[in-house]
Design an enzyme around this catalytic site. Structure first.
Site, short mmCIF file in Angstrom:
data_model
loop_
_atom_site.label_atom_id
_atom_site.label_comp_id
_atom_site.label_asym_id
_atom_site.label_seq_id
_atom_site.Cartn_x
_atom_site.Cartn_y
_atom_site.Cartn_z
N SER A 1 0.85 -1.22 -0.05
CA SER A 1 0.03 0.10 -0.03
C SER A 1 0.83 1.37 -0.12
O SER A 1 2.01 1.05 0.33
CB SER A 1 -0.95 -0.17 1.24
N TYR B 1 -1.72 -1.01 10.20
CA TYR B 1 -1.68 -1.09 8.81
C TYR B 1 -0.31 -0.86 8.07
O TYR B 1 0.13 -1.64 7.47
CB TYR B 1 -2.74 -0.35 8.33
#
Ligand SMILES: NC(=O)c1ccc[n+]([C@@H]2O[C@H](COP(=O)([O-])OP(=O)(O)OC[C@H]3O[C@@H](n4cnc5c(N)ncnc54)[C@H](O)[C@@H]3O)[C@@H](O)[C@H]2O)c1
Length: 260
Positions: A142, A155
């Site tokens: 990401s 995350y």
């Protein structure tokens, strides 16, 4: 991609499904893994609409469970005889909270799925590819795997780990004909991102989305097909020499410094 055997985790919706659709149209044989069995069956219908002859295997599995991962790899080999490509995509966002207030159970869950799930996948797929002396792996990191993202510590930690493991897989298994890369999508409109905008502005998630899009150089969010085309290239024989890289798919947003 015709007749290439590709495993896709998190295949039932979002980026996994979009890539499955793109590859089904190109005649790939797909092993679809997801822990949402119902959504997986809906995905099968969508894929058959795109290509009625597409060869599909569906496996309900949680990628954070090592035995389940071993099993989806074995079943794929039993069914299709080999694994040409692995789209190691399943992941969750967790909850948004400042670092010191982050719920520990959620933190561990994010690490179990995003980090351990990706690791287990490579642990069991790579030996199959080593025997073949051929394979392409795309792990899903990401922009949170190359930058900090406020309120998303679990995350960000998990996606930096994905980027790191990708470098190592590239180093250790290039000699076996295995090219491993990661993608770093920015904000791509999927159910996960819609959920994130609900967390940012529960009363008006659409306003949060509009506000977010303003800062992107393209002034819009990405769409899943714009990720699928890059993944398809990385999983194909067209990619002969790209390995160990984390490739941003974000309209250029991760280069912003300050308010530009
Ligand atoms: N959408 C984005 O903008 C974006 C940006 C950067 C990275 N990503 C990453 O892309 C990947 C896919 O995200 P998305 O936006 O398509 O999400 P999504 O929530 O829309 O879809 C994720 C899919 O993965 C499945 N899944 C989740 N955890 C699983 C598990 N433990 N085992 C098996 N299946 C599981 C879900 O059931 C779902 O079908 C994730 O790794 C995410 O972190 C997405």
């Amino acid at each position: 991609m015709k007749n290439k055997v590709i495993i896709i985790t998190g295949a039932a919706m979002g980026l996994g499904l979009a890539t499955a659709e793109y590859l089904a149209a190109k005649g790939a044989k797909l092993s679809l893994v997801d822990y949402n069995g119902e959504a997986l069956q809906d995905a099968v219908k969508k894929l058959k609409d795109i290509n009625a002859d597409v060869e599909l295997l569906t496996i309900e599995a949680d990628v954070s469970n090592e035995e389940a991962v071993k099993n989806y790899v074995e079943k794929t080999v039993e069914t299709f005889g080999r694994i040409d490509g692995f789209y190691n995509n399943a992941g969750i966002e967790g909850k948004q909270a400042p670092m010191t207030e982050y719920d520990l159970a959620v933190f561990k869950k994010v690490i179990d799925i995003n980090l351990m799930g990706v690791y287990y996948g490579m642990r069991y797929v790579i030996p199959v590819m080593q025997k073949q002396q051929y394979g392409k792996i795309v792990n899903v990191a990401s922009v949170g795997g190359i930058r900090g993202v406020q309120n998303q510590t679990a995350y960000v930690a998990s996606k930096h780990a994905v980027s790191g493991m990708t470098k190592n897989a590239g180093l250790e298994y290039g000699q076996d004909g295995i090219l491993t890369n990661a993608i770093a999508p920015g904000a791509i409109l999927t159910p996960m991102v819609e959920e994130a905008f609900k967390q940012v502005n529960p009363d008006d998630p659409k306003a949060a989305e509009t506000e977010y899009a303003k800062r992107n150089p393209t002034r819009r969010l990405g769409v899943p097909k714009e990720v699928a085309t890059v993944v398809s290239f990385l999983l194909s024989e067209e990619n002969g020499y790209v390995s160990g890289q984390t490739i941003a798919i974000d309209g250029g947003e991760s280069n912003i410094y300050g308010n530009s």
